[in-house]
Write an enzyme that holds these catalytic residues in place. Sequence first.
Site, PDB file in Angstrom:
ATOM      1  N   LEU A 215      89.097 104.703  15.676  1.00 42.01           N
ATOM      2  CA  LEU A 215      87.998 105.041  16.582  1.00 42.01           C
ATOM      3  C   LEU A 215      88.509 104.860  18.018  1.00 42.01           C
ATOM      4  O   LEU A 215      89.124 103.832  18.326  1.00 42.01           O
ATOM      5  CB  LEU A 215      86.808 104.104  16.336  1.00 42.01           C
ATOM      6  CG  LEU A 215      85.573 104.479  17.143  1.00 42.01           C
ATOM      7  CD1 LEU A 215      84.844 105.648  16.490  1.00 42.01           C
ATOM      8  CD2 LEU A 215      84.638 103.302  17.296  1.00 42.01           C
TER       9      LEU A 215
ATOM     10  N   GLU B 173      93.390  99.983  12.562  1.00 44.91           N
ATOM     11  CA  GLU B 173      92.393  99.304  13.397  1.00 44.91           C
ATOM     12  C   GLU B 173      91.681  98.252  12.556  1.00 44.91           C
ATOM     13  O   GLU B 173      92.014  98.046  11.387  1.00 44.91           O
ATOM     14  CB  GLU B 173      91.392 100.317  13.959  1.00 44.91           C
ATOM     15  CG  GLU B 173      90.600 101.052  12.891  1.00 44.91           C
ATOM     16  CD  GLU B 173      89.540 101.986  13.452  1.00 44.91           C
ATOM     17  OE1 GLU B 173      89.145 101.834  14.619  1.00 44.91           O
ATOM     18  OE2 GLU B 173      89.091 102.865  12.695  1.00 44.91           O
TER      19      GLU B 173
ATOM     20  N   LYS C 217      82.473 108.163  15.110  1.00 40.70           N
ATOM     21  CA  LYS C 217      81.693 106.927  14.967  1.00 40.70           C
ATOM     22  C   LYS C 217      80.546 107.214  13.990  1.00 40.70           C
ATOM     23  O   LYS C 217      79.385 107.286  14.366  1.00 40.70           O
ATOM     24  CB  LYS C 217      81.186 106.446  16.332  1.00 40.70           C
ATOM     25  CG  LYS C 217      80.985 104.935  16.397  1.00 40.70           C
ATOM     26  CD  LYS C 217      80.982 104.440  17.827  1.00 40.70           C
ATOM     27  CE  LYS C 217      80.515 102.998  17.951  1.00 40.70           C
ATOM     28  NZ  LYS C 217      81.277 102.035  17.165  1.00 40.70           N
TER      29      LYS C 217
ATOM     30  N   TYR D  27      73.960 105.650  -5.612  1.00 43.21           N
ATOM     31  CA  TYR D  27      72.874 106.466  -6.159  1.00 43.21           C
ATOM     32  C   TYR D  27      73.330 107.172  -7.418  1.00 43.21           C
ATOM     33  O   TYR D  27      74.517 107.203  -7.741  1.00 43.21           O
ATOM     34  CB  TYR D  27      72.384 107.490  -5.127  1.00 43.21           C
ATOM     35  CG  TYR D  27      73.251 108.730  -5.000  1.00 43.21           C
ATOM     36  CD1 TYR D  27      74.398 108.717  -4.234  1.00 43.21           C
ATOM     37  CD2 TYR D  27      72.901 109.911  -5.668  1.00 43.21           C
ATOM     38  CE1 TYR D  27      75.195 109.849  -4.113  1.00 43.21           C
ATOM     39  CE2 TYR D  27      73.689 111.049  -5.554  1.00 43.21           C
ATOM     40  CZ  TYR D  27      74.827 111.015  -4.778  1.00 43.21           C
ATOM     41  OH  TYR D  27      75.617 112.142  -4.659  1.00 43.21           O
TER      42      TYR D  27
HETATM   43  N1  PLP Z   1      86.940 100.584  15.430  1.00 44.36           N
HETATM   44  C1  PLP Z   1      85.872 100.556  14.652  1.00 44.36           C
HETATM   45  C2  PLP Z   1      85.999 100.973  13.216  1.00 44.36           C
HETATM   46  C3  PLP Z   1      84.635 100.121  15.152  1.00 44.36           C
HETATM   47  O1  PLP Z   1      83.546 100.105  14.360  1.00 44.36           O
HETATM   48  C4  PLP Z   1      84.553  99.712  16.507  1.00 44.36           C
HETATM   49  C5  PLP Z   1      83.293  99.257  17.084  1.00 44.36           C
HETATM   50  O2  PLP Z   1      82.245  99.277  16.484  1.00 44.36           O
HETATM   51  C6  PLP Z   1      85.705  99.762  17.293  1.00 44.36           C
HETATM   52  C7  PLP Z   1      86.889 100.213  16.737  1.00 44.36           C
HETATM   53  C8  PLP Z   1      85.669  99.372  18.758  1.00 44.36           C
HETATM   54  O3  PLP Z   1      84.971 100.343  19.503  1.00 44.36           O
HETATM   55  P1  PLP Z   1      84.290  99.980  20.898  1.00 44.36           P
HETATM   56  O4  PLP Z   1      85.350  99.330  21.739  1.00 44.36           O
HETATM   57  O5  PLP Z   1      83.862 101.300  21.457  1.00 44.36           O
HETATM   58  O6  PLP Z   1      83.143  99.063  20.631  1.00 44.36           O
END
Ligand code: PLP
Length: 288
Positions: free
Chosen positions: A200, A176, A144, A33
């Site tokens: 996460l 991750e 999240k 934006y």
């Molecule tokens: N890490 C990230 C960045 C994610 O977006 C996700 C799932 O969407 C995960 C890990 C795995 O999380 P979950 O096992 O709760 O689906």
Amino acid sequence: MKNLGYYNGEYGLIEEMRIPMNDRVCWFGDGVYDAGPCANYIIYALDEHIDRFFNSAALLDMTPGLTKTELAELLQGLVCKLDSPSQFVYWQLTRGTAERNHAFPEKVAPNLWVMLKPAAIENIYEKVKLLTVEDTRFFHCNIKTLNLLPNVMASEKAKQAGCQEAVFHRGEQVTEGSHSNVHIFKNGLFQTAPTDNLILPGIARKHLIAQCKTLGIPVKEMPFTVKEMLDADEVMISSSSIFCKSASHINNQRVGGKAPELLQRLQDSVLAAFYQAVSLDRSIKASA
Ligand code: PLP
């Protein structure tokens, strides 16, 4: 008009506009934006804002469906529809409208939004109070959040390379995946990054750890390096939708494949727990 919302050629009062839920900005914040002030129905420094806007779009591999001149004319025309000559002028481009998937959708047109609202020019001689806040903007991976742009860009990079997932690392340390957690097996031990602010806390990850404990597989919640991942006996990714999949290649280099029985025990156990929880016997389901 007292304010104005514009979306791909349609406009009306902001509070009456309706936007498709699948606009990727809703799922991923996948857009750019720019904004600036307008007085006397003239948008200040418009060319500079438009240059930056096109530059931001290009950096995210997005192409506005109009030229800089056409955008300037559109914005200038829209501001003249407001009652107030002093306005806050805001516009954004989103990657398009498509079913939710991290990597870019095929052949979708970008969506152009404009938002105009009356705004008086600020009294710049007024003193302000400030607060210092540590810059932790890239350290909130345990939330999240809907701000998924870095994940989207990494996922698209993986897709372009013919891969199903991207694995993030900070320096040498693996954190991750772009939408999964990453784990390794080494010498019979299940190793995964700890649940700090760099990953996460995946639900599937938690289930994998629980199944390891049930199966008597030792678990180490400690970060591992890229090199340790490349040398691991097995490399796995997990998420609620894929449970636990193992990797055959990373960066075109063969990985894992050295503890297939252990891997399958864990996969079987995770899947069995799932089918038990949803009361579906695998054999019944297979023969149905
Ligand atoms: N890490 C990230 C960045 C994610 O977006 C996700 C799932 O969407 C995960 C890990 C795995 O999380 P979950 O096992 O709760 O689906």
